[in-house]
Enzyme design. Structure first.
Site, PDB file in Angstrom:
ATOM      1  N   GLY A  88       0.803  -1.211   0.000  1.00  0.00           N
ATOM      2  CA  GLY A  88       0.000   0.000   0.000  1.00  0.00           C
ATOM      3  C   GLY A  88       0.835   1.260   0.000  1.00  0.00           C
ATOM      4  N   GLY A 122      -0.091   6.190   1.484  1.00  0.00           N
ATOM      5  CA  GLY A 122       1.027   5.622   0.729  1.00  0.00           C
ATOM      6  C   GLY A 122       2.387   6.183   1.108  1.00  0.00           C
ATOM      7  N   ASP A 248       1.782 -11.323   7.139  1.00  0.00           N
ATOM      8  CA  ASP A 248       2.280 -10.487   6.040  1.00  0.00           C
ATOM      9  C   ASP A 248       3.639  -9.887   6.367  1.00  0.00           C
ATOM     10  OD1 ASP A 248       0.362  -9.189   7.879  1.00  0.00           O
ATOM     11  OD2 ASP A 248       1.062  -7.352   6.934  1.00  0.00           O
ATOM     12  N   ASN A 249       4.062 -10.000   7.619  1.00  0.00           N
ATOM     13  CA  ASN A 249       5.372  -9.492   8.007  1.00  0.00           C
ATOM     14  C   ASN A 249       6.351 -10.630   8.261  1.00  0.00           C
ATOM     15  OD1 ASN A 249       4.342  -6.912   7.838  1.00  0.00           O
ATOM     16  ND2 ASN A 249       3.927  -6.741  10.029  1.00  0.00           N
TER      17      ASN A 249
HETATM   18  P1  AMP Z   1       2.473  -2.709   7.936  1.00  0.00           P
HETATM   19  O1  AMP Z   1       1.750  -2.478   9.217  1.00  0.00           O
HETATM   20  O2  AMP Z   1       3.448  -1.598   7.577  1.00  0.00           O
HETATM   21  O3  AMP Z   1       3.090  -4.055   7.827  1.00  0.00           O
HETATM   22  O4  AMP Z   1       1.356  -2.605   6.811  1.00  0.00           O
HETATM   23  C1  AMP Z   1       0.216  -3.400   6.757  1.00  0.00           C
HETATM   24  C2  AMP Z   1      -0.550  -3.048   5.511  1.00  0.00           C
HETATM   25  O5  AMP Z   1      -0.976  -1.678   5.554  1.00  0.00           O
HETATM   26  C3  AMP Z   1       0.224  -3.194   4.217  1.00  0.00           C
HETATM   27  O6  AMP Z   1      -0.682  -3.583   3.229  1.00  0.00           O
HETATM   28  C4  AMP Z   1       0.715  -1.792   3.989  1.00  0.00           C
HETATM   29  O7  AMP Z   1       1.014  -1.554   2.622  1.00  0.00           O
HETATM   30  C5  AMP Z   1      -0.461  -0.962   4.442  1.00  0.00           C
HETATM   31  N1  AMP Z   1      -0.065   0.377   4.862  1.00  0.00           N
HETATM   32  C6  AMP Z   1       0.604   0.727   5.972  1.00  0.00           C
HETATM   33  N2  AMP Z   1       0.793   2.055   6.029  1.00  0.00           N
HETATM   34  C7  AMP Z   1       0.211   2.586   4.943  1.00  0.00           C
HETATM   35  C8  AMP Z   1       0.056   3.916   4.418  1.00  0.00           C
HETATM   36  N3  AMP Z   1       0.550   4.993   5.050  1.00  0.00           N
HETATM   37  N4  AMP Z   1      -0.593   4.054   3.253  1.00  0.00           N
HETATM   38  C9  AMP Z   1      -1.076   3.007   2.601  1.00  0.00           C
HETATM   39  N5  AMP Z   1      -0.977   1.732   3.028  1.00  0.00           N
HETATM   40  C10 AMP Z   1      -0.338   1.525   4.174  1.00  0.00           C
HETATM   41 MG    MG Z   2       4.017  -5.149   6.668  1.00  0.00          MG
END
Ligand code: AMP
Ligand code: MG
Length: 487
Positions: A88, A122, A248-249
Site C-alpha cells: 500500500g 502511501g 504479512d510481516n
Molecule cells: P504494515 O503495518 O506496515 O506491515 O502494513 C500493513 C498493511 O498496511 C500493508 O498492506 C501496507 O502496505 C499498508 N499500509 C501501511 N501504512 C500505509 C500507508 N501509510 N498508506 C497506505 N498503506 C499503508
Molecule cells: Mg508489513
C-alpha cells in the site's frame, strides 16, 4: 551508473502485482546512504549520491530496466485474516544481482499510493524510516538475517499523522519481499495455479535444494520452517521483540522484515511488550516461537493443494512438518544460548542451566545484554561485573557456581572461551532510549547522533571505549515504554 536490474518477480503473471510507478515528491534530500551495503551490492556510489540517483531513491525517476510494481499479498493481522493487503506504500523497482550472484529486491517504501493503499496515503515519515534503517543495520551486524536500508531520503512533503511530519522514502534491500501472506493471498482465492507458480518461484530463488527433493513442496515448507526456527532463536538470543509478527510481516526467505514497533529489551522479562498496538501481548518476547509456529501453520494450509493429491495425506505431511517446529526451534535456541554461556559441548543439563539463569534475571530485573556480556568477563576470571548486574541476589552467585562446575566438562581453555563468548554476547544493541534520542535529533536536522549510533552498532562485539555510553540501560526518566508502528 544506475542499478543494473535483472527482474524475475515481474515475469510472474499479472495477478501477482499491480504495475505502478512511485509518485513524485517535491524536494528530495538524501538523509543517509548506506555505503557499506552499496559496496556489498556492487552499486555505483557516486551515481547513488548524484542528483539523478537521489531522484530515483525518492521515486522521482524510474531508471532503465526498472519494472515498478506493488506486490499483492494477504495476511493474518493479530490473528484476523485480511484477504487483500498488498504494497500500500511500497514499490518494488526491480532486482539486482550482487557480485556474488545473489539476487536482491530494491524496494521504495513510502513512495505514494497504490491500488492496495485502502485509506492510507502511501507515505512514510522520517522517524520510522530512520528507525527501520537503524534496526536493520543493527540486526545485520548481530548476524541476524534482515532486510536492510540502502538509503533514506526526505521528500520535502509533509505527512499527516498525529500532526504534520516530514515525509521520507526508505530504499529497502531484501532477499525478496515474498511473505507468508503472499501464499495466503492466492490460497484465499482458490488459485492453485498461482500457488504452484509462487512455490516454484520461491524454490528457485530461495530453496534450490528443495527442487531436487522427492517432494519439492514439502521440502520448501520444511526449509521455511527451518529458517524461521533459526531466525526466532537468534532474535531471542539478543532480546529482540519484533512487535508485529503478522503473517504479512513474515518473510519466506527467513529475513527479519517490516520493522515497526520493534524493540530490544533492557531488563529481561519474557512477557515484555513494547508495541503500542499489541494490547493483548500476542507478540511478547517469549511468545515469538509459538507465533512463528502459528504463522507457519497458515503457510502449510496454503500449500495443501500442492503437497499431495490426496488431501488427507497432504494434511498429514503439513501437520508433521509444522509439528517439527518446536523441536527445531529448541535446538536452535540451545545452540545460541550454549554459545552465550560458553558451552561448546552439548550436555543434557544445559537447558536447565540456561533457563535457571533467565529465571534469576527475571527475579533481579537484570539487564539482558549487560548480564550476558559480563558473563564473558566471569569466564575470564572476573565475577564482579556479573554479580553487580544482579544486585543483592543470592541466586546469582549460586548460579555462577553451577556454571563453573559445568565448565569443568568443557574442552576449551578459559581465555579462548571468553573470547568466543564475546562473539555471542553483544556489548551493544540499539537500546530504545538511544534510538529515540538519535531520531529526535535527526528530526531537528542534527544527524550526528544518528551517525554515531550507527557507527557503534556496526561493531557490536567489540569492547570499544567509544561504545561505552551506548551500553548503559536507560535511567528511569529515559525508559521507553512504548514503540509505535509509524504507518
Ligand atoms: P504494515 O503495518 O506496515 O506491515 O502494513 C500493513 C498493511 O498496511 C500493508 O498492506 C501496507 O502496505 C499498508 N499500509 C501501511 N501504512 C500505509 C500507508 N501509510 N498508506 C497506505 N498503506 C499503508
Ligand atoms: Mg508489513
Amino acid at each position: 551508473m544506475s542499478f543494473v536490474f535483472n527482474n524475475s518477480f515481474a515475469r510472474l503473471p499479472a495477478r501477482f502485482y499491480v504495475r505502478q510507478h512511485p509518485l513524485p515528491v517535491s524536494a528530495p534530500r538524501l538523509v543517509r546512504l548506506n555505503r557499506a551495503l552499496a559496496g556489498e551490492l556492487g552499486l555505483d556510489l557516486s551515481w547513488l549520491n548524484s542528483p539523478e540517483g537521489i531522484a530515483v531513491l525518492a521515486g522521482n525517476g524510474v531508471p532503465a530496466g526498472a519494472e515498478p510494481l506493488a506486490m499483492a499479498y494477504a495476511g493474518h493481522q493479530f490473528g484476523g485474516f485480511v484477504p487483500r493487503l498488498g504494497d500500500g506504500r511500497a514499490i518494488l523497482l526491480g532486482e539486482v544481482l550482487s557480485p556474488q550472484g545473489v539476487r536482491f529486491d530494491i524496494q521504495l517504501k513510502g513512495s505514494g499510493r497504490t491500488p492496495f493503499s485502502r485509506g492510507g496515503d502511501g507515505r512514510a515519515w522520517l522517524g520510522p524510516v530512520l528507525r527501520e534503517y537503524i534496526m536493520g543495520e543493527a540486526m545485520h551486524a548481530l548476524d541476524i538475517p534482515s532486510t536492510r536500508a540502502l538509503a533514506a531520503v526526505a521528500t520535502g512533503d509533509p505527512v499527516y499523522r498525529e500532526g504534520e511530519l516530514p515525509g521520507a522514502v526508505l530504499t529497502r534491500v531484501a532477499r525478496s519481499h515474498v511473505r507468508v501472506g503472499t501464499f495466503e493471498y492466492f490460497a484465499a482465492r482458490g488459485d492453485t495455479e498461482a500457488l504452484r507458480l509462487l512455490a516454484d518461484y520461491v524454490m528457485a530463488r530461495h530453496y534450490p535444494e528443495a527442487v531436487q527433493s522427492d517432494r519439492p513442496c514439502l521440502a520448501l515448507l520444511e526449509g521455511v520452517i527451518g529458517r524461521q526456527a533459526d531466525l526466532i532463536a537468534r532474535w531471542l538470543a539478543v532480546g529482540f521483540i519484533h512487535g508485529v509478527m503478522n503473517t504479512d510481516n513474515m518473510s519466506i526467505a527467513g529475513e527479519t522484515i517490516d520493522y515497526g514497533p520493534c524493540a530490544f529489551m533492557d531488563a529481561y522479562h519474557p512477557e515484555s511488550v513494547y508495541s503500542s498496538i499489541d494490547h493483548g501481548g500476542r507478540y511478547a518476547y517469549g511468545n515469538q516461537p509459538q507465533i512463528a509456529q502459528w504463522n507457519l501453520l497458515r503457510l502449510a494450509e496454503c500449500l495443501l493443494p500442492l503437497l499431495d493429491e490426496d488431501q488427507d495425506k497432504a494434511m498429514e505431511a503439513a501437520q508433521s512438518a509444522v509439528d517439527a517446529f518446536p523441536g527445531r526451534f529448541e535446538a536452535a535456541r540451545l545452540e545460541r544460548f550454549r554459545a552465550k554461556l560458553g558451552l561448546a559441548a552439548a550436555l543434557s543439563g544445559d537447558t536447565l542451566l540456561i533457563d535457571d539463569l533467565l529465571q534469576v534475571m527475571v527475579e533481579s530485573r537484570a539487564d539482558f545484554t549487560n548480564a550476558f556480556r559480563a558473563l564473558c568477563d566471569a569466564a575470564a576470571g572476573s565475577d564482579a561485573g556479573f554479580l553487580t548486574e544482579f544486585g543483592d541476589s543470592r541466586a546469582a552467585p549460586e548460579w555462577l557456581r553451577r556454571w563453573r562446575a559445568r565448565l569443568q566438562q568443557e574442552p576449551l581453555a578459559a581465555d579462548l572461551r571468553a573470547s568466543r563468548m564475546r562473539r555471542a554476547n553483544p556489548a551493544v544493541i540499539p537500546r530504545n532510549h538511544r534510538v529515540e534520542s538519535a531520531l529526535a535529533a535527526a528530526l531537528e536536522q542534527d544527524l550526528a547522533p544518528l551517525d554515531k549510533l550507527l557507527q557503534v552498532l556496526a561493531t557490536p562485539w567489540e569492547d570499544d571505549p567509544r561504545s561505552l555510553p551506548y551500553r548503559s540501560p536507560p535511567q528511569p526518566h529515559e525508559v521507553v515504554h512504548q514503540t509505535f508502528c509509524g504507518t
